[in-house]
Design a protein around this motif. Structure first.
Motif, PDB file in Angstrom:
ATOM      1  N   SER A  16       0.795  -1.231   0.000  1.00 35.81           N
ATOM      2  CA  SER A  16       0.000   0.000   0.000  1.00 35.81           C
ATOM      3  C   SER A  16       0.824   1.276   0.000  1.00 35.81           C
ATOM      4  N   VAL A  17       2.109   1.185   0.348  1.00 33.08           N
ATOM      5  CA  VAL A  17       2.938   2.376   0.560  1.00 33.08           C
ATOM      6  C   VAL A  17       3.733   2.725  -0.685  1.00 33.08           C
ATOM      7  N   LEU A  18       3.730   4.012  -1.042  1.00 35.10           N
ATOM      8  CA  LEU A  18       4.568   4.524  -2.119  1.00 35.10           C
ATOM      9  C   LEU A  18       5.842   5.090  -1.508  1.00 35.10           C
ATOM     10  N   TYR A  19       6.985   4.579  -1.919  1.00 36.59           N
ATOM     11  CA  TYR A  19       8.281   5.102  -1.478  1.00 36.59           C
ATOM     12  C   TYR A  19       8.784   6.087  -2.525  1.00 36.59           C
ATOM     13  N   VAL A  20       9.195   7.277  -2.080  1.00 36.58           N
ATOM     14  CA  VAL A  20       9.665   8.328  -2.980  1.00 36.58           C
ATOM     15  C   VAL A  20      11.084   8.709  -2.603  1.00 36.58           C
ATOM     16  N   SER A  21      12.012   8.616  -3.547  1.00 40.10           N
ATOM     17  CA  SER A  21      13.393   9.043  -3.312  1.00 40.10           C
ATOM     18  C   SER A  21      14.076   9.314  -4.632  1.00 40.10           C
ATOM     19  N   PHE A  22      14.856  10.395  -4.663  1.00 42.50           N
ATOM     20  CA  PHE A  22      15.622  10.742  -5.855  1.00 42.50           C
ATOM     21  C   PHE A  22      17.116  10.501  -5.658  1.00 42.50           C
ATOM     22  N   GLY A  23      17.454   9.642  -4.710  1.00 42.58           N
ATOM     23  CA  GLY A  23      18.839   9.245  -4.525  1.00 42.58           C
ATOM     24  C   GLY A  23      19.597  10.148  -3.572  1.00 42.58           C
ATOM     25  N   SER A  24      20.864   9.822  -3.384  1.00 43.53           N
ATOM     26  CA  SER A  24      21.692  10.522  -2.401  1.00 43.53           C
ATOM     27  C   SER A  24      22.328  11.783  -2.950  1.00 43.53           C
ATOM     28  N   GLN A  25      22.290  12.009  -4.267  1.00 42.61           N
ATOM     29  CA  GLN A  25      22.916  13.187  -4.858  1.00 42.61           C
ATOM     30  C   GLN A  25      21.929  14.075  -5.610  1.00 42.61           C
ATOM     31  N   ASN A  26      20.758  13.566  -5.915  1.00 49.26           N
ATOM     32  CA  ASN A  26      19.839  14.278  -6.792  1.00 49.26           C
ATOM     33  C   ASN A  26      18.692  14.908  -6.016  1.00 49.26           C
ATOM     34  N   SER A  27      18.081  15.894  -6.646  1.00 52.36           N
ATOM     35  CA  SER A  27      16.885  16.492  -6.091  1.00 52.36           C
ATOM     36  C   SER A  27      16.112  17.154  -7.225  1.00 52.36           C
ATOM     37  N   ILE A  28      14.895  17.589  -6.912  1.00 48.23           N
ATOM     38  CA  ILE A  28      14.076  18.316  -7.873  1.00 48.23           C
ATOM     39  C   ILE A  28      13.909  19.753  -7.380  1.00 48.23           C
ATOM     40  N   ARG A  29      13.283  20.590  -8.182  1.00 43.72           N
ATOM     41  CA  ARG A  29      13.110  21.998  -7.820  1.00 43.72           C
ATOM     42  C   ARG A  29      11.921  22.164  -6.876  1.00 43.72           C
ATOM     43  N   GLN A  30      11.916  23.305  -6.185  1.00 41.38           N
ATOM     44  CA  GLN A  30      10.886  23.520  -5.183  1.00 41.38           C
ATOM     45  C   GLN A  30       9.487  23.486  -5.799  1.00 41.38           C
ATOM     46  N   ALA A  31       9.321  24.054  -7.001  1.00 38.14           N
ATOM     47  CA  ALA A  31       8.007  24.016  -7.652  1.00 38.14           C
ATOM     48  C   ALA A  31       7.594  22.577  -7.964  1.00 38.14           C
ATOM     49  N   GLN A  32       8.566  21.739  -8.335  1.00 35.17           N
ATOM     50  CA  GLN A  32       8.273  20.336  -8.599  1.00 35.17           C
ATOM     51  C   GLN A  32       7.930  19.607  -7.309  1.00 35.17           C
ATOM     52  N   MET A  33       8.636  19.949  -6.221  1.00 32.02           N
ATOM     53  CA  MET A  33       8.318  19.364  -4.920  1.00 32.02           C
ATOM     54  C   MET A  33       6.885  19.667  -4.517  1.00 32.02           C
ATOM     55  N   ALA A  34       6.465  20.918  -4.740  1.00 34.66           N
ATOM     56  CA  ALA A  34       5.110  21.319  -4.373  1.00 34.66           C
ATOM     57  C   ALA A  34       4.076  20.499  -5.140  1.00 34.66           C
ATOM     58  N   VAL A  35       4.317  20.300  -6.442  1.00 40.58           N
ATOM     59  CA  VAL A  35       3.397  19.510  -7.260  1.00 40.58           C
ATOM     60  C   VAL A  35       3.353  18.068  -6.770  1.00 40.58           C
ATOM     61  N   LEU A  36       4.521  17.500  -6.491  1.00 34.99           N
ATOM     62  CA  LEU A  36       4.573  16.120  -6.026  1.00 34.99           C
ATOM     63  C   LEU A  36       3.845  15.969  -4.690  1.00 34.99           C
ATOM     64  N   ALA A  37       4.060  16.924  -3.792  1.00 33.51           N
ATOM     65  CA  ALA A  37       3.382  16.863  -2.493  1.00 33.51           C
ATOM     66  C   ALA A  37       1.864  16.893  -2.672  1.00 33.51           C
ATOM     67  N   MET A  38       1.371  17.785  -3.519  1.00 26.96           N
ATOM     68  CA  MET A  38      -0.073  17.869  -3.738  1.00 26.96           C
ATOM     69  C   MET A  38      -0.604  16.617  -4.435  1.00 26.96           C
ATOM     70  N   ALA A  39       0.204  16.044  -5.319  1.00 25.49           N
ATOM     71  CA  ALA A  39      -0.205  14.810  -5.992  1.00 25.49           C
ATOM     72  C   ALA A  39      -0.300  13.650  -5.002  1.00 25.49           C
ATOM     73  N   LEU A  40       0.619  13.602  -4.033  1.00 28.32           N
ATOM     74  CA  LEU A  40       0.573  12.555  -3.015  1.00 28.32           C
ATOM     75  C   LEU A  40      -0.694  12.689  -2.167  1.00 28.32           C
ATOM     76  N   GLU A  41      -1.049  13.920  -1.839  1.00 23.63           N
ATOM     77  CA  GLU A  41      -2.286  14.125  -1.083  1.00 23.63           C
ATOM     78  C   GLU A  41      -3.500  13.727  -1.917  1.00 23.63           C
ATOM     79  N   HIS A  42      -3.464  14.089  -3.194  1.00 22.73           N
ATOM     80  CA  HIS A  42      -4.579  13.780  -4.084  1.00 22.73           C
ATOM     81  C   HIS A  42      -4.728  12.267  -4.275  1.00 22.73           C
ATOM     82  N   ALA A  43      -3.589  11.564  -4.388  1.00 24.11           N
ATOM     83  CA  ALA A  43      -3.627  10.106  -4.572  1.00 24.11           C
ATOM     84  C   ALA A  43      -4.165   9.409  -3.330  1.00 24.11           C
ATOM     85  N   GLY A  44      -3.873   9.974  -2.160  1.00 23.54           N
ATOM     86  CA  GLY A  44      -4.425   9.434  -0.921  1.00 23.54           C
ATOM     87  C   GLY A  44      -3.785   8.157  -0.425  1.00 23.54           C
ATOM     88  N   ARG A  45      -2.671   7.745  -1.012  1.00 26.96           N
ATOM     89  CA  ARG A  45      -2.008   6.511  -0.574  1.00 26.96           C
ATOM     90  C   ARG A  45      -0.919   6.834   0.449  1.00 26.96           C
TER      91      ARG A  45
END
Length: 484
Positions: free
Chosen positions: A286-315
């Motif tokens: 049931s759990v979605l694991y999210v990670s972009f590795g030990s060296q990588n990251s995304i931009r703050q605007a992308q983080m915001a979208v991903l966070a809202m998508a996680l809430e929308h998905a409800g998992r």
């Protein structure tokens, strides 16, 4: 450490004065893969001495939890002498966005010290074999000068390694009016420019990154062959491309992955135990694991979208997060206001800053999918544990890993691509929809899980069966380097 044991014939374990020197590039995925390789070699030839070579801070960190049979040798290195931040002896110690090529170039300065160390060993009767990272290709020339055998160990996959090598050999790249990039030497292999790292698209053949890669490619002609962390039956296309371009033996000896439960330090115990306890309360898959590795990251605007998508998905989810690219903001400001509190209050998710026990998470029965940058170690760990992937590639071989996993293997769905300034955030509804496609009661999800199970069985068989391809490849390598 490797999760599987190769049962090697007794002829490979005969007493000898044999010595294997391992020289990884200091990035977490590379170091972890080399530690797994060290264990594999020790099990195959327990009478041989195995020594890992690196600058002092890396040696101190690795040796703290290393087995007693693994030796270490420190090479003198002062990061400040090379324009690196103080104490930055590894890629993981660099700030997000710091040019990695600076560390690549700095490691070239280790050649005289390494040459002297190898020369001192080669004076006795030992059979010395050097296994170095592709990013430390000059070690092949050191081996030649000192009469040692040499092999590269590619901790990336075969397909991604072959594509990257061809592209770097041929910069500046040709981009068609439609934005596509043909891969020289591989007819029919064409990618969109959004699947090519920004540094490579800018490369003109004279820049620092191009110059470094061309130097390493020149050194690579001195090697005796390539060990690679993949499986013959899993990557036939990629291995074919790699063999045709390198024209040396290529030995696929994977999968080498870390063991579930491994921790980098005692300070991680609380994070590890708390996360496992939370996972224990969640339903299976049931759990979605999210990670972009030990060296990588995304931009703050992308983080915001991903966070809202996680809430929308409800998992339920676990998100291992790093600072956003291109913006120095406080940790409390990385994500939309109230996001973490709502997740905690509803027992719906965990946000982890810093180290997360990735293999433990992937091995847990409650984990149902992995939203990943699809670096190769993450790919192998997901495949072996049967966890379907949602891909968000950010750099280097990650784009080609996702291409192969989605189009050839059917175990991945691409969610988004890149984290450059012009990379638009994905749509919230689309991310949530894809999460449901992979994790829900859909025909797509069922087929992905079926394929994952088959691949996991294939990989375990390659390493453990009497006639397994990875086992046979290791035996071939040991014979070719006189480690038999």
């Amino acid at each position: 450490m490797s999760n599987f044991t190769l049962t090697v014939p007794s002829s490979l374990a005969m007493a000898s004065t044999k010595h294997v020197l391992l020289f990884p590039f200091p990035a977490q995925g590379h170091l972890g893969a080399f530690m797994s390789l060290a264990e594999l070699l020790h099990r195959a030839i327990p009478s041989a001495a195995v020594t890992l070579v690196s600058p002092p801070r890396n040696v101190a960190a690795l040796s703290a939890t290393a087995p007693p049979w693994l030796a270490f040798h420190s090479l003198p290195f002062n990061p400040a002498d090379h324009g690196l931040p103080t104490h930055a002896e590894s890629a993981d110690a660099l700030p997000v966005g710091f040019p990695l090529v600076t560390l690549f170039e700095a490691f070239e300065a280790l050649q005289p010290a390494f040459d002297g160390y190898v020369a001192s060993m080669a004076k006795d009767d030992s059979v010395v074999s050097i296994v170095s990272d592709l990013f430390v290709a000059w070690a092949a020339s050191v081996a030649r000068r000192n009469g040692c055998s040499h092999a590269f160990f590619a901790s990336c996959g075969a397909f991604g390694t072959a594509i990257l090598r061809s592209l770097w050999e041929n910069v500046p790249l040709s981009v068609t009016p439609t934005g596509h990039v043909p891969v020289p030497g591989f007819p029919g292999k064409i990618f969109h420019k959004t699947q090519v790292s920004e540094v490579m698209l800018r490369a003109d053949g004279e820049d620092r990154a191009s110059a470094f890669c061309h130097r390493q490619i020149a050194h690579s002609h001195a090697t005796d062959g390539v060990l690679i962390n993949t499986v013959e039956e899993f990557e036939p296309t990629g291995l074919g491309l790699l063999r045709s371009s390198l024209r040396v033996p290529v030995w696929p000896i994977g999968p080498l992955i870390r063991v579930a439960g491994a921790r980098p330090a005692a300070s991680a115990d609380k994070v590890h135990d708390g996360m496992v306890s939370w996972l224990d309360t969640q339903p299976p898959a049931s759990v979605l694991y999210v990670s972009f590795g030990s060296q990588n990251s995304i931009r703050q605007a992308q983080m915001a979208v991903l966070a809202m998508a996680l809430e929308h998905a409800g998992r339920p989810f676990i998100w291992a997060i790093r600072p956003p690219v291109g913006l120095a903001v406080a940790a409390s400001e990385w994500l939309p206001e109230g996001f973490e509190k709502r997740a905690r209050d509803e027992n719906r998710g965990l946000v982890i800053r810093g180290w997360a026990p990735q293999v433990t998470i992937l091995a847990h029965r409650s984990t149902g999918a992995f939203l990943s940058h699809c670096g190769w170690n993450s790919v192998l760990e997901s495949l072996v544990h049967g966890v379907p992937l949602l891909g968000w590639p950010l750099a280097a071989d990650q784009f080609y890993n996702v291409e192969m996993l989605e189009k050839e293997c059917g175990v991945c769905v691409e969610v988004a691509r890149g984290s450059t300034e012009d990379a638009a955030p994905p749509e919230i509804d689309r991310v949530a929809e894809l999460v449901e496609t992979v994790m829900g009661q859909t025909s797509k999800a069922a087929e992905m899980r079926r394929r994952m199970k088959c691949i996991g069985e294939l990989m375990r068989g390659a390493a453990t069966d009497d006639v397994g391809s990875s086992k046979k490849a290791l035996e071939s390598f040991l014979g070719a380097t006189r480690m038999h």
